[in-house]
Design a protein around this motif. Sequence first.
Motif, PDB file in Angstrom:
ATOM      1  N   MET A   1      53.264  64.946 126.422  1.00 43.84           N
ATOM      2  CA  MET A   1      54.674  64.701 126.192  1.00 43.84           C
ATOM      3  C   MET A   1      55.036  65.056 124.755  1.00 43.84           C
ATOM      4  O   MET A   1      54.279  64.745 123.846  1.00 43.84           O
ATOM      5  CB  MET A   1      55.010  63.215 126.398  1.00 43.84           C
ATOM      6  N   THR A   2      56.186  65.606 124.606  1.00 44.43           N
ATOM      7  CA  THR A   2      56.657  65.925 123.267  1.00 44.43           C
ATOM      8  C   THR A   2      57.244  64.665 122.625  1.00 44.43           C
ATOM      9  O   THR A   2      57.647  63.724 123.336  1.00 44.43           O
ATOM     10  CB  THR A   2      57.758  67.005 123.314  1.00 44.43           C
ATOM     11  N   PRO A   3      57.331  64.641 121.302  1.00 41.20           N
ATOM     12  CA  PRO A   3      57.954  63.476 120.644  1.00 41.20           C
ATOM     13  C   PRO A   3      59.387  63.226 121.142  1.00 41.20           C
ATOM     14  O   PRO A   3      59.798  62.072 121.279  1.00 41.20           O
ATOM     15  CB  PRO A   3      57.937  63.856 119.163  1.00 41.20           C
ATOM     16  N   GLU A   4      60.115  64.286 121.445  1.00 43.59           N
ATOM     17  CA  GLU A   4      61.487  64.123 121.935  1.00 43.59           C
ATOM     18  C   GLU A   4      61.493  63.464 123.312  1.00 43.59           C
ATOM     19  O   GLU A   4      62.336  62.629 123.609  1.00 43.59           O
ATOM     20  CB  GLU A   4      62.208  65.476 121.996  1.00 43.59           C
ATOM     21  N   GLU A   5      60.556  63.861 124.177  1.00 44.77           N
ATOM     22  CA  GLU A   5      60.464  63.250 125.509  1.00 44.77           C
ATOM     23  C   GLU A   5      60.097  61.769 125.395  1.00 44.77           C
ATOM     24  O   GLU A   5      60.655  60.927 126.107  1.00 44.77           O
ATOM     25  CB  GLU A   5      59.422  63.979 126.365  1.00 44.77           C
ATOM     26  N   ILE A   6      59.180  61.470 124.495  1.00 41.14           N
ATOM     27  CA  ILE A   6      58.773  60.078 124.304  1.00 41.14           C
ATOM     28  C   ILE A   6      59.948  59.245 123.803  1.00 41.14           C
ATOM     29  O   ILE A   6      60.206  58.152 124.305  1.00 41.14           O
ATOM     30  CB  ILE A   6      57.569  59.995 123.337  1.00 41.14           C
ATOM     31  N   GLU A   7      60.689  59.766 122.842  1.00 38.70           N
ATOM     32  CA  GLU A   7      61.819  59.024 122.285  1.00 38.70           C
ATOM     33  C   GLU A   7      62.929  58.797 123.301  1.00 38.70           C
ATOM     34  O   GLU A   7      63.747  57.886 123.144  1.00 38.70           O
ATOM     35  CB  GLU A   7      62.359  59.725 121.045  1.00 38.70           C
ATOM     36  N   SER A   8      62.980  59.600 124.355  1.00 36.63           N
ATOM     37  CA  SER A   8      64.013  59.418 125.384  1.00 36.63           C
ATOM     38  C   SER A   8      63.637  58.343 126.406  1.00 36.63           C
ATOM     39  O   SER A   8      64.467  57.929 127.202  1.00 36.63           O
ATOM     40  CB  SER A   8      64.283  60.747 126.099  1.00 36.63           C
ATOM     41  N   LEU A   9      62.378  57.897 126.374  1.00 35.43           N
ATOM     42  CA  LEU A   9      61.924  56.880 127.326  1.00 35.43           C
ATOM     43  C   LEU A   9      62.450  55.496 126.937  1.00 35.43           C
ATOM     44  O   LEU A   9      62.633  55.197 125.751  1.00 35.43           O
ATOM     45  CB  LEU A   9      60.388  56.833 127.361  1.00 35.43           C
ATOM     46  N   PRO A  10      62.643  54.616 127.910  1.00 33.93           N
ATOM     47  CA  PRO A  10      63.092  53.250 127.600  1.00 33.93           C
ATOM     48  C   PRO A  10      61.922  52.373 127.142  1.00 33.93           C
ATOM     49  O   PRO A  10      60.760  52.761 127.249  1.00 33.93           O
ATOM     50  CB  PRO A  10      63.628  52.751 128.948  1.00 33.93           C
ATOM     51  N   TYR A  11      62.267  51.198 126.650  1.00 32.00           N
ATOM     52  CA  TYR A  11      61.272  50.183 126.330  1.00 32.00           C
ATOM     53  C   TYR A  11      61.042  49.315 127.571  1.00 32.00           C
ATOM     54  O   TYR A  11      61.972  49.042 128.330  1.00 32.00           O
ATOM     55  CB  TYR A  11      61.735  49.285 125.180  1.00 32.00           C
ATOM     56  N   ARG A  12      59.821  48.868 127.740  1.00 31.64           N
ATOM     57  CA  ARG A  12      59.471  47.957 128.834  1.00 31.64           C
ATOM     58  C   ARG A  12      59.870  46.543 128.424  1.00 31.64           C
ATOM     59  O   ARG A  12      59.470  46.067 127.362  1.00 31.64           O
ATOM     60  CB  ARG A  12      57.965  48.031 129.074  1.00 31.64           C
ATOM     61  N   PRO A  13      60.663  45.839 129.236  1.00 30.04           N
ATOM     62  CA  PRO A  13      61.007  44.454 128.904  1.00 30.04           C
ATOM     63  C   PRO A  13      59.771  43.566 129.041  1.00 30.04           C
ATOM     64  O   PRO A  13      59.054  43.622 130.032  1.00 30.04           O
ATOM     65  CB  PRO A  13      62.083  44.073 129.921  1.00 30.04           C
ATOM     66  N   CYS A  14      59.538  42.752 128.037  1.00 33.62           N
ATOM     67  CA  CYS A  14      58.284  42.011 127.937  1.00 33.62           C
ATOM     68  C   CYS A  14      58.524  40.691 127.216  1.00 33.62           C
ATOM     69  O   CYS A  14      59.514  40.546 126.504  1.00 33.62           O
ATOM     70  CB  CYS A  14      57.294  42.881 127.157  1.00 33.62           C
ATOM     71  N   VAL A  15      57.618  39.756 127.430  1.00 34.06           N
ATOM     72  CA  VAL A  15      57.635  38.497 126.701  1.00 34.06           C
ATOM     73  C   VAL A  15      56.290  38.302 126.019  1.00 34.06           C
ATOM     74  O   VAL A  15      55.292  38.900 126.419  1.00 34.06           O
ATOM     75  CB  VAL A  15      57.920  37.294 127.628  1.00 34.06           C
ATOM     76  N   GLY A  16      56.282  37.480 124.999  1.00 37.74           N
ATOM     77  CA  GLY A  16      55.051  37.119 124.321  1.00 37.74           C
ATOM     78  C   GLY A  16      55.043  35.634 124.032  1.00 37.74           C
ATOM     79  O   GLY A  16      56.108  35.010 123.922  1.00 37.74           O
ATOM     80  N   VAL A  17      53.841  35.076 123.942  1.00 43.51           N
ATOM     81  CA  VAL A  17      53.696  33.642 123.699  1.00 43.51           C
ATOM     82  C   VAL A  17      52.810  33.410 122.479  1.00 43.51           C
ATOM     83  O   VAL A  17      51.668  33.877 122.437  1.00 43.51           O
ATOM     84  CB  VAL A  17      53.061  32.928 124.919  1.00 43.51           C
ATOM     85  N   MET A  18      53.361  32.710 121.488  1.00 46.63           N
ATOM     86  CA  MET A  18      52.553  32.203 120.385  1.00 46.63           C
ATOM     87  C   MET A  18      52.193  30.776 120.773  1.00 46.63           C
ATOM     88  O   MET A  18      53.019  29.864 120.672  1.00 46.63           O
ATOM     89  CB  MET A  18      53.307  32.238 119.056  1.00 46.63           C
ATOM     90  N   LEU A  19      50.973  30.607 121.266  1.00 47.79           N
ATOM     91  CA  LEU A  19      50.483  29.302 121.688  1.00 47.79           C
ATOM     92  C   LEU A  19      49.769  28.664 120.511  1.00 47.79           C
ATOM     93  O   LEU A  19      48.806  29.225 119.987  1.00 47.79           O
ATOM     94  CB  LEU A  19      49.530  29.457 122.880  1.00 47.79           C
TER      95      LEU A  19
END
Length: 160
Positions: A1-19
């Motif tokens: 993938m080119t940098p331009e193709e990567i930049e056009s991709l969305p972010y995956r919605p995610c959660v994190g836990v600081m336990l």
Amino acid sequence: MTPEEIESLPYRPCVGVMLVNGAGHVFVGQRNDTEAPAWQMPQGGVDPGEAPDEAALRELREETGVTPDLVWVEAETQEWIAYDLPHDLVGKVWKGKFRGQEQKWFLMRFTGEDSQIDIATEHPEFTQWRWLPVDDLVDSIVPFKREVYEQVVAAFRHHL
């Protein structure tokens, strides 16, 4: 993938836990999908129709065996925190559909005993785990996630 193709991709919605345990130390697990040291806090994707707080409790249970009755949610980040994967990982992770993750983080207090933590779950994420002083957290994390962890520590610092 080119940098331009990567930049056009969305972010995956995610959660994190600081336990955090009673001593104020943070749970980290050693990822099972890498040979190099890669410690991280529990995290994972938000399922369609799932609220972020529900996803955080589910991910915590799936990755650590810690059930909701063993924690109380003290805080969450105001904003979603995004990070980009290194370009060489984009095609290998999440089937190349995402450029990285956008995460909502939750600070949870662990009220149980260490014996109630069980990383030998149905789909194990970690090979080992430990409690880490918060000031040692960022330096123990893979480099491309350190900025996220710095933001998480800053967001929750006044609670720690």
